[in-house]
Design an enzyme around this catalytic site. Structure first.
Site, PDB file in Angstrom:
ATOM      1  N   HIS A  20       3.181  15.095  -3.092  1.00 23.21           N
ATOM      2  CA  HIS A  20       2.932  13.668  -2.850  1.00 23.21           C
ATOM      3  C   HIS A  20       1.960  13.207  -3.938  1.00 23.21           C
ATOM      4  O   HIS A  20       0.802  13.631  -3.964  1.00 23.21           O
ATOM      5  CB  HIS A  20       2.331  13.512  -1.448  1.00 23.21           C
ATOM      6  CG  HIS A  20       2.467  12.141  -0.882  1.00 23.21           C
ATOM      7  ND1 HIS A  20       3.686  11.562  -0.597  1.00 23.21           N
ATOM      8  CD2 HIS A  20       1.537  11.214  -0.547  1.00 23.21           C
ATOM      9  CE1 HIS A  20       3.498  10.351  -0.096  1.00 23.21           C
ATOM     10  NE2 HIS A  20       2.197  10.118  -0.075  1.00 23.21           N
ATOM     11  N   LYS A 165       7.225   2.182   0.452  1.00 22.94           N
ATOM     12  CA  LYS A 165       6.025   1.921  -0.341  1.00 22.94           C
ATOM     13  C   LYS A 165       6.069   2.923  -1.483  1.00 22.94           C
ATOM     14  O   LYS A 165       6.323   4.106  -1.259  1.00 22.94           O
ATOM     15  CB  LYS A 165       4.815   2.104   0.566  1.00 22.94           C
ATOM     16  CG  LYS A 165       3.508   2.391  -0.097  1.00 22.94           C
ATOM     17  CD  LYS A 165       2.391   2.195   0.935  1.00 22.94           C
ATOM     18  CE  LYS A 165       1.360   3.284   0.875  1.00 22.94           C
ATOM     19  NZ  LYS A 165       0.209   3.053   1.753  1.00 22.94           N
ATOM     20  N   LYS A 167       4.115   4.756  -4.614  1.00 23.97           N
ATOM     21  CA  LYS A 167       2.790   5.023  -5.178  1.00 23.97           C
ATOM     22  C   LYS A 167       2.855   4.829  -6.684  1.00 23.97           C
ATOM     23  O   LYS A 167       3.671   5.475  -7.364  1.00 23.97           O
ATOM     24  CB  LYS A 167       2.379   6.462  -4.856  1.00 23.97           C
ATOM     25  CG  LYS A 167       2.068   6.679  -3.397  1.00 23.97           C
ATOM     26  CD  LYS A 167       0.750   6.021  -3.027  1.00 23.97           C
ATOM     27  CE  LYS A 167       0.309   6.433  -1.630  1.00 23.97           C
ATOM     28  NZ  LYS A 167      -0.923   5.778  -1.228  1.00 23.97           N
ATOM     29  N   ASP A 196       1.627   0.763  -3.833  1.00 24.65           N
ATOM     30  CA  ASP A 196       0.225   1.084  -3.542  1.00 24.65           C
ATOM     31  C   ASP A 196      -0.393   1.617  -4.833  1.00 24.65           C
ATOM     32  O   ASP A 196       0.017   2.667  -5.341  1.00 24.65           O
ATOM     33  CB  ASP A 196       0.144   2.133  -2.429  1.00 24.65           C
ATOM     34  CG  ASP A 196      -1.296   2.336  -1.926  1.00 24.65           C
ATOM     35  OD1 ASP A 196      -2.224   1.772  -2.531  1.00 24.65           O
ATOM     36  OD2 ASP A 196      -1.463   3.068  -0.923  1.00 24.65           O
ATOM     37  N   GLU A 222      -0.732  -3.023  -2.639  1.00 22.58           N
ATOM     38  CA  GLU A 222      -1.833  -2.459  -1.842  1.00 22.58           C
ATOM     39  C   GLU A 222      -2.951  -1.982  -2.761  1.00 22.58           C
ATOM     40  O   GLU A 222      -2.701  -1.304  -3.757  1.00 22.58           O
ATOM     41  CB  GLU A 222      -1.255  -1.300  -1.015  1.00 22.58           C
ATOM     42  CG  GLU A 222      -2.226  -0.689  -0.032  1.00 22.58           C
ATOM     43  CD  GLU A 222      -1.520   0.296   0.919  1.00 22.58           C
ATOM     44  OE1 GLU A 222      -0.304   0.146   1.184  1.00 22.58           O
ATOM     45  OE2 GLU A 222      -2.180   1.224   1.389  1.00 22.58           O
ATOM     46  N   ASP A 247      -7.026  -1.824   1.451  1.00 25.67           N
ATOM     47  CA  ASP A 247      -6.961  -0.535   2.159  1.00 25.67           C
ATOM     48  C   ASP A 247      -8.267   0.239   1.990  1.00 25.67           C
ATOM     49  O   ASP A 247      -9.148   0.184   2.864  1.00 25.67           O
ATOM     50  CB  ASP A 247      -5.749   0.270   1.640  1.00 25.67           C
ATOM     51  CG  ASP A 247      -5.625   1.629   2.286  1.00 25.67           C
ATOM     52  OD1 ASP A 247      -6.338   1.905   3.264  1.00 25.67           O
ATOM     53  OD2 ASP A 247      -4.804   2.457   1.816  1.00 25.67           O
ATOM     54  N   LYS A 271      -6.889   1.850   9.655  1.00 21.65           N
ATOM     55  CA  LYS A 271      -6.802   3.311   9.731  1.00 21.65           C
ATOM     56  C   LYS A 271      -7.888   3.788  10.689  1.00 21.65           C
ATOM     57  O   LYS A 271      -9.070   3.502  10.475  1.00 21.65           O
ATOM     58  CB  LYS A 271      -7.024   3.939   8.358  1.00 21.65           C
ATOM     59  CG  LYS A 271      -5.899   3.656   7.363  1.00 21.65           C
ATOM     60  CD  LYS A 271      -6.202   4.293   6.021  1.00 21.65           C
ATOM     61  CE  LYS A 271      -5.017   4.153   5.074  1.00 21.65           C
ATOM     62  NZ  LYS A 271      -5.338   4.606   3.712  1.00 21.65           N
ATOM     63  N   GLU A 325       2.623   2.720   8.648  1.00 27.67           N
ATOM     64  CA  GLU A 325       3.050   3.852   7.809  1.00 27.67           C
ATOM     65  C   GLU A 325       2.728   5.171   8.525  1.00 27.67           C
ATOM     66  O   GLU A 325       2.235   6.117   7.911  1.00 27.67           O
ATOM     67  CB  GLU A 325       2.394   3.790   6.427  1.00 27.67           C
ATOM     68  CG  GLU A 325       0.888   3.776   6.449  1.00 27.67           C
ATOM     69  CD  GLU A 325       0.244   3.800   5.070  1.00 27.67           C
ATOM     70  OE1 GLU A 325       0.942   3.620   4.060  1.00 27.67           O
ATOM     71  OE2 GLU A 325      -0.976   3.992   5.009  1.00 27.67           O
TER      72      GLU A 325
HETATM   73  C1  MUC Z   1      -3.043   5.272   1.230  1.00 25.49           C
HETATM   74  O1  MUC Z   1      -3.732   4.887   0.329  1.00 25.49           O
HETATM   75  O2  MUC Z   1      -2.326   4.451   1.771  1.00 25.49           O
HETATM   76  C2  MUC Z   1      -1.164   6.784   3.102  1.00 25.49           C
HETATM   77  C3  MUC Z   1       0.144   6.921   2.833  1.00 25.49           C
HETATM   78  C4  MUC Z   1       0.257   7.481   1.583  1.00 25.49           C
HETATM   79  O3  MUC Z   1       1.285   7.764   0.979  1.00 25.49           O
HETATM   80  O4  MUC Z   1      -0.978   7.647   1.067  1.00 25.49           O
HETATM   81  C5  MUC Z   1      -1.942   7.383   2.061  1.00 25.49           C
HETATM   82  C6  MUC Z   1      -3.161   6.704   1.648  1.00 25.49           C
HETATM   83 MG    MG Z   2      -3.181   2.772   0.498  1.00 28.28          MG
END
Ligand code: MUC
Ligand code: MG
Length: 390
Positions: A20, A165, A167, A196, A222, A247, A271, A325
């Site tokens: 990830h 989402k 990254k 994000d 995000e 976030d 969260k 999520e």
């Molecule tokens: C975040 O920053 O959102 C949550 C899901 C993901 O893929 O990373 C985390 C942290």
């Molecule tokens: Mg995030």
């Protein structure tokens, strides 16, 4: 009175299905700190804390969480009445500064213990459920375009997720934008896309990024910039055509109040770990809603225990404008609980049993326990099949 007899912790390292990749870290496994609290009459509550690769995301790591709970939380809460979670959390906040992830795991175990003792789901203790399921998106973070397409296609076909989402922030702005435009072109109206950045941009990149990603077909960005740049987030929120979500910047009710007052985001991620527990997360939700901020149900990539805890709280919230999520357990290669969480028709079903609605599978826990964590004094009632210490 539900008198607390013991508070125990152990760290379990669960491999992920794939790496990830995020701006600040690449994860190949998830380290879960499990908290097991037993009452004098033998009932058991469980909680969980996870971070993002050690202390790469917040100033806590699985090791600091375990040490803090063992050394400072356990002696304090042993003997206290679990049926008074607010009083326990007040005592903890007086004695211990910060350490929100550790506090959340302990609070989760207390709610589970109370729910199991009274035979009601935790949602009932938090005001009562107003829904039986929450919508759940998936995060594409494989770092490989072909793999992202394949993953997305499979999840759509399984009716697991239709919101993704992505990254970003590890590549250049232009490369990331091209990546999203190609994903949007491939999936068309079968899926929705967000990104994000995990604080990866400077302000000027972010201003350009908002325009570029709006044109590319993303619906939300995000945490584009540094967590402490509240003014920058507010300026982006005023100028962006697509939604800005805050976030990492939110680490409890006080910060939620500042962010809401500043309108530093159209949406805020809730969260339970960053909040410092379910009660603090509930306060954050109330502040955000009072200030007309849109809600998103966030995760710290918890396994089934922490995810069930979030789900119990989120069950009491009528609207998550930007979904949730709560997909963490699906990223793990194995489940630490006997009852798997049920994902279907793009939603997570809220567990209905007493407490969190899940219990630990001690064979799995001992299989993944970090070296030196076993033997562990397994409480008898937590797993009818494992009455012996492993
Ligand atoms: C975040 O920053 O959102 C949550 C899901 C993901 O893929 O990373 C985390 C942290
Ligand atoms: Mg995030």
């Amino acid at each position: 009175m539900i008198k607390i007899r013991t508070v125990q912790t152990l760290i379990v390292d669960v491999p992920l299905k794939r790496a990830h990749m995020m701006t600040m870290a690449v994860m190949e496994r998830q380290s879960c700190v499990l908290v097991v609290i037993t009452s004098e009459d033998g009932e058991v509550g469980i909680g969980e804390a996870t971070t993002i690769r050690g202390a790469a995301y917040v100033p806590e790591s699985p090791e600091t969480i375990k040490t803090l709970i063992d050394a400072h939380v356990a002696p304090l809460v042993t003997g206290m009445d679990a049926s008074k979670p607010r009083a326990i959390m007040a005592a903890l906040s007086k004695a211990i500064v910060g350490n929100h992830f550790a506090k959340c795991a302990v609070e989760t175990a207390i709610w589970d213990l109370v729910g199991k003792s009274l035979a009601v789901p935790v949602s009932a203790l938090l005001g009562g459920a107003v829904r039986t399921a929450v919508p759940v998106l998936w995060t594409l973070a494989s770092g490989d375009f072909g793999a992202d397409i394949e993953e997305g296609e499979k999840l759509l076909q399984q009716r697991r997720h239709n919101i993704f989402k992505v990254k970003i922030g590890r590549r250049s702005l232009a490369e990331d934008c091209d990546w999203i435009a190609r994903l949007v072109a491939h999936f068309g109206d079968r899926a929705r896309f967000r990104v994000d950045v995990n604080q990866g941009w400077r302000f000027l990149d972010a201003q350009r990024g908002c325009r570029m990603f709006a044109d590319a077909g993303a619906e939300l960005i995000e945490q584009p910039i540094a967590r402490d740049d509240i003014e920058g987030l507010a300026m982006l929120t005023r100028s962006s055509e697509i939604a800005i979500m805050t976030d990492e910047a939110i680490n409890g009710p006080q910060r939620m109040y500042e962010i809401t007052r500043a309108r530093a985001g159209h949406a805020v991620s809730i969260k339970i770990a960053q909040a410092g527990g379910l009660l603090a997360a509930r306060a954050m939700i109330d502040i955000a809603q009072t200030g007309h901020m849109d809600l998103y149900g966030g995760t710290m990539l918890e396994g089934p225990v922490g995810t069930a805890a979030s789900a119990q709280l989120f069950a009491t919230v009528p609207t998550f404008r930007w979904d949730t999520e709560l997909f963490g357990p699906l990223l793990q290669r194995d489940s630490l609980t006997i009852e798997p969480l049920i994902y279907k028709d793009f939603e997570l079903q809220i567990p209905q049993g007493p407490g969190l609605g899940v219990s630990l599978d001690w064979d799995k826990v001992s299989a993944y326990a970090r070296e030196g964590q076993m033997p562990f004094d397994i409480p008898a009632r937590s797993n009818e099949g494992a009455l012996h210490a492993v």
